[in-house]
Design an enzyme around this catalytic site. Structure first.
Site, PDB file in Angstrom:
ATOM      1  N   HIS A 119       0.828  -1.208   0.000  1.00  0.00           N
ATOM      2  CA  HIS A 119       0.000   0.000   0.000  1.00  0.00           C
ATOM      3  C   HIS A 119       0.865   1.261   0.000  1.00  0.00           C
ATOM      4  O   HIS A 119       0.683   2.153  -0.832  1.00  0.00           O
ATOM      5  CB  HIS A 119      -0.929  -0.023   1.224  1.00  0.00           C
ATOM      6  N   GLU A 120       1.797   1.336   0.930  1.00  0.00           N
ATOM      7  CA  GLU A 120       2.638   2.539   1.012  1.00  0.00           C
ATOM      8  C   GLU A 120       3.531   2.677  -0.215  1.00  0.00           C
ATOM      9  O   GLU A 120       3.764   3.785  -0.687  1.00  0.00           O
ATOM     10  CB  GLU A 120       3.455   2.547   2.304  1.00  0.00           C
ATOM     11  N   HIS A 140       1.659   4.415  -2.867  1.00  0.00           N
ATOM     12  CA  HIS A 140       1.717   5.875  -2.722  1.00  0.00           C
ATOM     13  C   HIS A 140       3.050   6.423  -3.230  1.00  0.00           C
ATOM     14  O   HIS A 140       3.087   7.470  -3.880  1.00  0.00           O
ATOM     15  CB  HIS A 140       1.517   6.283  -1.265  1.00  0.00           C
ATOM     16  N   HIS A 173      -5.628   6.626  -2.843  1.00  0.00           N
ATOM     17  CA  HIS A 173      -6.438   5.504  -2.378  1.00  0.00           C
ATOM     18  C   HIS A 173      -7.393   5.070  -3.479  1.00  0.00           C
ATOM     19  O   HIS A 173      -7.768   5.862  -4.340  1.00  0.00           O
ATOM     20  CB  HIS A 173      -7.200   5.882  -1.104  1.00  0.00           C
ATOM     21  N   CYS A 174      -7.786   3.813  -3.441  1.00  0.00           N
ATOM     22  CA  CYS A 174      -8.598   3.205  -4.490  1.00  0.00           C
ATOM     23  C   CYS A 174      -9.856   2.609  -3.856  1.00  0.00           C
ATOM     24  O   CYS A 174      -9.794   2.046  -2.766  1.00  0.00           O
ATOM     25  CB  CYS A 174      -7.776   2.114  -5.176  1.00  0.00           C
ATOM     26  N   CYS A 221      -8.699  -3.781  -3.800  1.00  0.00           N
ATOM     27  CA  CYS A 221      -7.317  -3.437  -4.130  1.00  0.00           C
ATOM     28  C   CYS A 221      -6.543  -3.165  -2.850  1.00  0.00           C
ATOM     29  O   CYS A 221      -7.106  -2.670  -1.864  1.00  0.00           O
ATOM     30  CB  CYS A 221      -7.345  -2.183  -5.012  1.00  0.00           C
ATOM     31  N   CYS A 281      -5.256  -3.608  -7.981  1.00  0.00           N
ATOM     32  CA  CYS A 281      -6.223  -3.807  -9.056  1.00  0.00           C
ATOM     33  C   CYS A 281      -5.547  -3.432 -10.385  1.00  0.00           C
ATOM     34  O   CYS A 281      -4.474  -2.819 -10.400  1.00  0.00           O
ATOM     35  CB  CYS A 281      -7.486  -2.985  -8.825  1.00  0.00           C
ATOM     36  N   CYS A 284      -4.787   0.410 -10.798  1.00  0.00           N
ATOM     37  CA  CYS A 284      -3.610   0.869 -10.054  1.00  0.00           C
ATOM     38  C   CYS A 284      -2.331   0.335 -10.687  1.00  0.00           C
ATOM     39  O   CYS A 284      -1.325   1.054 -10.781  1.00  0.00           O
ATOM     40  CB  CYS A 284      -3.718   0.468  -8.584  1.00  0.00           C
TER      41      CYS A 284
END
Length: 170
Positions: free
Chosen positions: A110-111, A114, A120-121, A125, A144, A147
């Site tokens: 996740h990070e 970024h 954010h999605c 995802c 996803c 992304c």
């Protein structure tokens, strides 16, 4: 990429190192770094994620940085955060509340999303926002397709095994 282990003697360190290599094909240098005492807030009994990340990126100006810490961290708008990232620069993840490999994996991915320029999605995802470990548990450990395409368009690589392709949606 430089991986900083902030006062970190744990099994998580090698796991994160291998995950970053596998997911993003990075060549990684790992270094241990002491926690700056100025980042500690004694009233909250937590470390400022922003001050920690600032400290880390200031020490390595030649590429992306990632830091992992086993302390409780916060950002000004939240009681706690699992991590924080600066687009195209670096990120920090705390294992303090995550406590297992699957959660740590999701928050590292996740990070890094970024760092690669993603927001954010709302899809199923790994980039879905998580405000609790329950929400971390509910999201997948993959990006996803939208992304994934954005990461590639921003000039970064992600191993396709970390992507949910539409034909695999349940």
């Amino acid at each position: 990429m430089l991986l900083y282990l902030v006062n970190f003697q744990s099994m998580w360190a090698n796991y994160v190192l291998e995950l970053l290599k596998d997911a993003f094909a990075f060549k990684i240098k790992a270094k241990e770094l002491d926690i700056p005492l100025a980042a500690y807030n004694p009233f909250r009994k937590q470390f400022s994620a922003q001050l920690l990340l600032d400290y880390v990126v200031e020490r390595y100006k030649d590429g992306l940085v990632f830091a992992i810490i086993d302390e409780d961290i916060y950002d000004s708008n939240y009681n706690f955060v699992f991590g924080l990232a600066y687009p195209f620069r670096g990120a920090i993840v705390s294992t303090y509340r995550l406590k297992n490999f699957e959660r740590i994996k999701k928050e590292v991915l996740h990070e890094m999303g970024h760092v690669f320029g993603l927001g954010h999605c709302n899809n199923y995802c790994v980039m879905r926002f998580s405000n609790s470990v329950f929400e971390v548990d509910e999201k997948p450990d993959k990006y996803c397709e939208n992304c994934y395409r954005e990461i590639l368009n921003n000039g970064f690589y992600v191993n396709p095994k970390y992507v949910i392709f539409k034909e695999n949606y349940n």
